[in-house]
Design a protein around this motif. Structure first.
Motif, PDB file in Angstrom:
ATOM      1  N   ARG A   1       1.644  -4.192  -6.198  1.00 21.25           N
ATOM      2  CA  ARG A   1       2.292  -4.638  -5.056  1.00 21.25           C
ATOM      3  C   ARG A   1       2.877  -5.809  -5.111  1.00 21.25           C
ATOM      4  O   ARG A   1       3.943  -6.133  -4.741  1.00 21.25           O
ATOM      5  N   HIS A   2       1.985  -6.731  -5.793  1.00 19.42           N
ATOM      6  CA  HIS A   2       2.420  -8.137  -5.836  1.00 19.42           C
ATOM      7  C   HIS A   2       3.785  -8.213  -6.905  1.00 19.42           C
ATOM      8  O   HIS A   2       4.675  -9.228  -6.509  1.00 19.42           O
ATOM      9  N   ALA A   3       3.836  -7.222  -7.708  1.00 18.90           N
ATOM     10  CA  ALA A   3       4.856  -7.287  -8.959  1.00 18.90           C
ATOM     11  C   ALA A   3       6.218  -6.882  -8.158  1.00 18.90           C
ATOM     12  O   ALA A   3       7.532  -7.356  -8.627  1.00 18.90           O
ATOM     13  N   VAL A   4       6.175  -6.246  -7.036  1.00 10.69           N
ATOM     14  CA  VAL A   4       7.568  -5.852  -6.397  1.00 10.69           C
ATOM     15  C   VAL A   4       7.905  -6.825  -4.959  1.00 10.69           C
ATOM     16  O   VAL A   4       8.841  -6.612  -4.389  1.00 10.69           O
ATOM     17  N   ALA A   5       6.668  -7.499  -4.426  1.00 11.65           N
ATOM     18  CA  ALA A   5       7.034  -8.056  -3.233  1.00 11.65           C
ATOM     19  C   ALA A   5       7.612  -9.358  -3.225  1.00 11.65           C
ATOM     20  O   ALA A   5       7.366 -10.384  -3.861  1.00 11.65           O
TER      21      ALA A   5
ATOM     22  N   GLU B   1       5.005   3.209  -4.882  1.00 12.99           N
ATOM     23  CA  GLU B   1       4.712   4.445  -5.787  1.00 12.99           C
ATOM     24  C   GLU B   1       6.126   5.173  -6.238  1.00 12.99           C
ATOM     25  O   GLU B   1       5.993   5.733  -7.412  1.00 12.99           O
ATOM     26  N   GLY B   2       7.154   4.996  -5.513  1.00 14.76           N
ATOM     27  CA  GLY B   2       8.230   5.775  -5.735  1.00 14.76           C
ATOM     28  C   GLY B   2       9.222   5.016  -6.433  1.00 14.76           C
ATOM     29  O   GLY B   2      10.419   5.349  -6.717  1.00 14.76           O
ATOM     30  N   ARG B   3       8.891   3.632  -6.909  1.00 13.35           N
ATOM     31  CA  ARG B   3       9.496   2.896  -7.524  1.00 13.35           C
ATOM     32  C   ARG B   3      11.098   2.322  -6.989  1.00 13.35           C
ATOM     33  O   ARG B   3      12.123   2.327  -7.606  1.00 13.35           O
ATOM     34  N   MET B   4      10.959   2.122  -5.806  1.00 13.05           N
ATOM     35  CA  MET B   4      12.345   1.982  -4.898  1.00 13.05           C
ATOM     36  C   MET B   4      12.565   0.618  -4.580  1.00 13.05           C
ATOM     37  O   MET B   4      13.471   0.415  -4.305  1.00 13.05           O
ATOM     38  N   ALA B   5      11.550  -0.335  -5.018  1.00  8.13           N
ATOM     39  CA  ALA B   5      11.787  -1.742  -4.734  1.00  8.13           C
ATOM     40  C   ALA B   5      13.171  -2.227  -5.055  1.00  8.13           C
ATOM     41  O   ALA B   5      13.762  -3.180  -4.653  1.00  8.13           O
ATOM     42  N   PRO B   6      13.665  -1.920  -6.528  1.00  8.70           N
ATOM     43  CA  PRO B   6      14.839  -2.495  -6.804  1.00  8.70           C
ATOM     44  C   PRO B   6      16.387  -2.330  -6.071  1.00  8.70           C
ATOM     45  O   PRO B   6      17.186  -2.929  -6.171  1.00  8.70           O
TER      46      PRO B   6
ATOM     47  N   VAL C   1       9.411  -6.393   1.843  1.00  5.80           N
ATOM     48  CA  VAL C   1       8.333  -7.146   2.562  1.00  5.80           C
ATOM     49  C   VAL C   1       7.220  -6.255   2.479  1.00  5.80           C
ATOM     50  O   VAL C   1       7.058  -4.985   2.876  1.00  5.80           O
ATOM     51  N   MET C   2       6.024  -6.916   2.051  1.00  7.17           N
ATOM     52  CA  MET C   2       4.786  -6.486   1.901  1.00  7.17           C
ATOM     53  C   MET C   2       3.753  -6.719   2.711  1.00  7.17           C
ATOM     54  O   MET C   2       3.494  -7.832   3.045  1.00  7.17           O
ATOM     55  N   VAL C   3       2.987  -6.023   3.623  1.00  8.81           N
ATOM     56  CA  VAL C   3       1.987  -6.153   4.441  1.00  8.81           C
ATOM     57  C   VAL C   3       0.763  -5.959   3.708  1.00  8.81           C
ATOM     58  O   VAL C   3       0.435  -4.765   3.337  1.00  8.81           O
ATOM     59  N   HIS C   4      -0.096  -7.018   3.814  1.00  8.57           N
ATOM     60  CA  HIS C   4      -1.524  -6.716   2.912  1.00  8.57           C
ATOM     61  C   HIS C   4      -2.846  -6.963   3.793  1.00  8.57           C
ATOM     62  O   HIS C   4      -2.588  -8.114   4.663  1.00  8.57           O
ATOM     63  N   THR C   5      -3.602  -6.067   3.688  1.00 11.95           N
ATOM     64  CA  THR C   5      -4.946  -6.228   4.091  1.00 11.95           C
ATOM     65  C   THR C   5      -6.082  -5.983   3.011  1.00 11.95           C
ATOM     66  O   THR C   5      -5.623  -5.189   2.446  1.00 11.95           O
ATOM     67  N   ASP C   6      -7.214  -6.720   2.748  1.00 11.60           N
ATOM     68  CA  ASP C   6      -8.117  -6.247   1.879  1.00 11.60           C
ATOM     69  C   ASP C   6      -8.747  -4.643   2.229  1.00 11.60           C
ATOM     70  O   ASP C   6      -8.728  -4.439   3.264  1.00 11.60           O
TER      71      ASP C   6
END
Length: 317
Positions: A169-173, A121-126, A132-137
């Motif tokens: 999330r997929h776009a930055v992970a 949300e904070g556009r910090m990925a770059p 590292v993304m932790v994902h659960t449905d």
């Protein structure tokens, strides 16, 4: 810093299991920086940050003990865009300065783990070497929040809905850890990422060594457009005003792994002096120089064992 550390951004939706991954990395030597903890520290009782909040929003954001009454602040700060911007203009610089202070204090060869709930949300990925993304449905997260944390179901749904979508999330992970199994399964997957990717990545950055992509990493997003866009953003974060343009120009395949896309990127600069000036920022950011056949082009590879890349830094025609 001497440019030997690597910064890892760890995130995931509320209730996804991020703390299990953080604990695994910390147990194996990660230098942990907790964004939520910093956000609390900079407005703790007696801090200049809290005094600024009182000045901006009034004495009634304080509790009986002179600390911050968060619900009272939220009731005032989230009523309009202007009031939210005022809140952010006070807290963000304080959080940024404290984060930088802690990062600067990390040992020279550290793997700095920045634990940030709202990284997407904070556009910090770059600004990280790797995310590292932790994902659960969503339904599993909802159940965990209600059953394990005792949250009201409607409140939990609202909290989930207010966060980034899976697509965002997929776009930055760079690494996607699926937590649909047990905590032990997740810890084992996190340990594999630590040993097979993060430690070699850190060592490669320290040695200014590019790698041939060989790790069969299914966590890496196979869609080359997303990977290319992610690297373009990361390169912009590294080269800043030193470049005229950054573009994802082509995608080739690793010789030993035809299904693995290797993005080729071009950084356009004013002249070769400008290209040479970018060599160290790119190397520290995970893109060390490699031999180039063309004297008019400076070539960089990737130090990340899970992701090949070729970066051409060339003067504008």
């Amino acid at each position: 810093h001497s440019g030997l550390v690597i910064r890892i951004g760890l995130t995931g939706g509320i209730g996804a299991g991020k703390s299990t991954v953080a604990q695994t990395f910390i147990a194996h030597g990660a230098y942990h920086i907790d964004a939520d903890k910093i956000a609390r520290e900079v407005v703790a009782r007696g801090t200049p940050g809290l005094a600024q909040l009182v000045e901006a929003f009034g004495e009634d954001v304080l509790d009986a003990d002179g600390g911050l009454d968060r619900p009272a602040l939220a009731a005032k700060a989230f009523v309009s865009d202007d009031s939210r911007k005022l809140l952010n203009s006070i807290t963000h610089p304080l959080i940024g300065a404290r984060t930088q202070e802690l990062t600067d204090a990390a040992p020279d060869d550290a793997i700095v783990l920045h634990d940030v709930p709202l990284l997407v949300e904070g556009r910090m990925a770059p600004f990280y070497h790797l995310v590292v993304m932790v994902h659960t449905d969503e339904d599993v997260r909802l159940r965990r929040l209600v059953e394990l944390r005792g949250m009201d179901a409607d409140d939990a749904r609202q909290r989930i809905a207010a966060q980034a979508t899976d697509e965002q999330r997929h776009a930055v992970a760079d690494v996607w850890l699926d937590n649909s199994g047990t905590p032990d399964d997740l810890a084992a997957a996190a340990l594999a990422v630590w040993e097979e990717r993060l430690v070699p990545f850190r060592d490669n950055v320290a040695a200014r060594r590019a790698v041939e992509p060989s790790l069969d990493d299914t966590a890496d997003d196979p869609e080359s457009s997303k990977l290319g866009a992610r690297l373009v953003n990361r390169l912009w974060a590294l080269v800043g005003g030193g470049a005229q343009a950054v573009a994802h120009t082509a995608t080739s395949s690793a010789a030993d792994h035809p299904t693995r896309p290797i993005p080729e990127l071009t950084v356009t600069v004013a002249d070769l002096t400008a290209a040479d000036a970018l060599a160290e920022p790119l190397a520290a950011g995970g893109f060390p120089p490699v031999e180039s056949d063309d004297p008019q082009v400076r070539l960089h590879g990737s130090a990340d064992p899970g992701r090949g890349a070729l970066v051409r830094v060339r003067p504008a025609d």
